[in-house]
Design an enzyme around this catalytic site. Structure first.
Site, PDB file in Angstrom:
ATOM      1  N   LYS A 115       0.852  -1.192   0.000  1.00 39.65           N
ATOM      2  CA  LYS A 115       0.000   0.000   0.000  1.00 39.65           C
ATOM      3  C   LYS A 115       0.885   1.238   0.000  1.00 39.65           C
ATOM      4  CE  LYS A 115      -4.340   1.748   1.770  1.00 39.65           C
ATOM      5  NZ  LYS A 115      -5.535   1.400   2.565  1.00 39.65           N
ATOM      6  N   ASN A 128      -3.025   5.151   0.192  1.00 39.69           N
ATOM      7  CA  ASN A 128      -3.365   5.426   1.579  1.00 39.69           C
ATOM      8  C   ASN A 128      -3.889   6.856   1.685  1.00 39.69           C
ATOM      9  OD1 ASN A 128      -3.365   5.169   4.496  1.00 39.69           O
ATOM     10  ND2 ASN A 128      -1.678   3.715   4.300  1.00 39.69           N
TER      11      ASN A 128
END
Length: 332
Positions: free
Chosen positions: A216, A245
């Site tokens: 991520k 994110n």
């Protein structure tokens, strides 16, 4: 007007964390009810995941797997839980979640509050027999683990989740754990990814289920930083990325005084650009999950056109309820 639109004024009258916990409690109760027969027998394979549709739940909504069964009934194609760390930790002090209603956004500085990887995995093992969608978990480091030893936390979590879930997402991009984003640098990320890929591949050689490994990323990376990270993903054989994110930037004046990560509609242009750039760096074969500000079919279509194979929701679900899942699943 649907049921959620009727309930939203009440939920929004509560502090955000209270409202969120109440929502998880209701979803947990909903999961205990007898399941209706699933009318959607269609499945597609995307990047190694067999999903009924391309819309998934993003990490952070249910960190500890409190409502796995209930969430699986909301027409999601896949679910991601966490972020979790090796040891349970309380996170940052409250208040730490804030609504920006005019922007359809949230700011959070939770700081990886969770009950620990072992507690989550017990939930996953007990609930997966009742769930027919792919499950992933998002892993991070404990706040007091020195950065140079962070790889030990990620290895600990990966070993405990490997083969029990369909994918594991390495969270090196939360803005709420001091120093964490430094792991996105070339030397740090290559070392971390190489270690985790070796763990993944060693279990695969033993005939166990192959767990996808994802990373991520932050929406605040420069183009050069994103290219470096994507090069490491390709070089080490990671299966894909989740983009993105939350952001530390403030596209509007609302929330300028609040520290933490911003999610929701103002994040969408940054996430969209990250997906577009990442696709150009990674080529056609690497799995990309688009996450950030998706809330309706139009935003979902734009994210798909930018190169996202799958999509994830969080803040859109908070503001618009389960209806937006059904609407977005119509986007191919």
């Amino acid at each position: 007007m649907n049921i959620y639109e009727l309930l939203r004024p009440f939920l929004f009258s509560l502090p955000p964390e209270w409202a969120h916990q109440l929502t998880l409690n209701v979803l947990s109760w909903y999961g205990s009810l007898p399941a209706k027969r699933n009318q959607n027998d269609r499945t597609i394979e995307v990047g190694g995941l067999r999903v009924s549709n391309r819309v998934g739940l993003a990490a952070g909504f249910d960190k500890d797997g409190l409502a796995i069964r209930g969430l699986s009934k909301l027409n999601f194609g896949f679910l991601e839980f966490g972020a979790v760390t090796p040891r349970a930790q309380p996170g940052n002090s409250r208040p730490r979640v804030f609504r920006l209603r005019k922007d359809f956004a949230l700011i959070n500085r939770l700081g990886f509050n969770n009950q620990g990887i072992d507690a989550l995995m017990r939930k996953v093992v007990s609930e997966t027999p009742h769930v027919n969608v792919p499950i992933g978990i998002n892993i991070g480091k404990n706040f007091d683990t020195p950065l140079e030893q962070a790889y030990e936390d990620y290895e600990y979590c990966f070993v405990r989740a490997n083969t029990l879930v369909d994918f594991v997402t390495i969270n090196i991009s939360s803005p709420n754990t001091p120093g964490l984003r430094e792991l996105q640098g070339m030397h740090q990320v290559q070392n971390l990814l190489a270690r985790l890929v070796r763990l993944r591949d060693s279990s695969t050689k033993n005939g166990e289920k192959r767990t996808l490994l994802l990373v991520k990323i932050s929406p605040d990376l420069s183009e050069n930083e994103l290219e470096i990270l994507c090069s490491a993903v390709q070089a080490e054989g990671v299966d894909g990325i989740v983009a993105t994110n939350t952001t530390t930037t403030r596209p509007s004046k609302d929330g300028e005084q609040r520290q933490g990560g911003l999610s929701g509609r103002p994040l969408f242009p940054l996430a969209l650009n990250s997906v577009r750039k990442a696709r150009s760096f990674l080529g056609a074969d690497c799995l990309i999950i688009g996450c950030g500000g998706i809330w309706d079919p139009h935003s979902a279509t734009k994210m798909r056109e930018a190169g996202a194979d799958l999509l994830q929701l969080y803040t859109g679900l908070v503001y618009h309820g389960p209806r937006c899942i059904r609407e977005i699943t119509q986007v191919d």
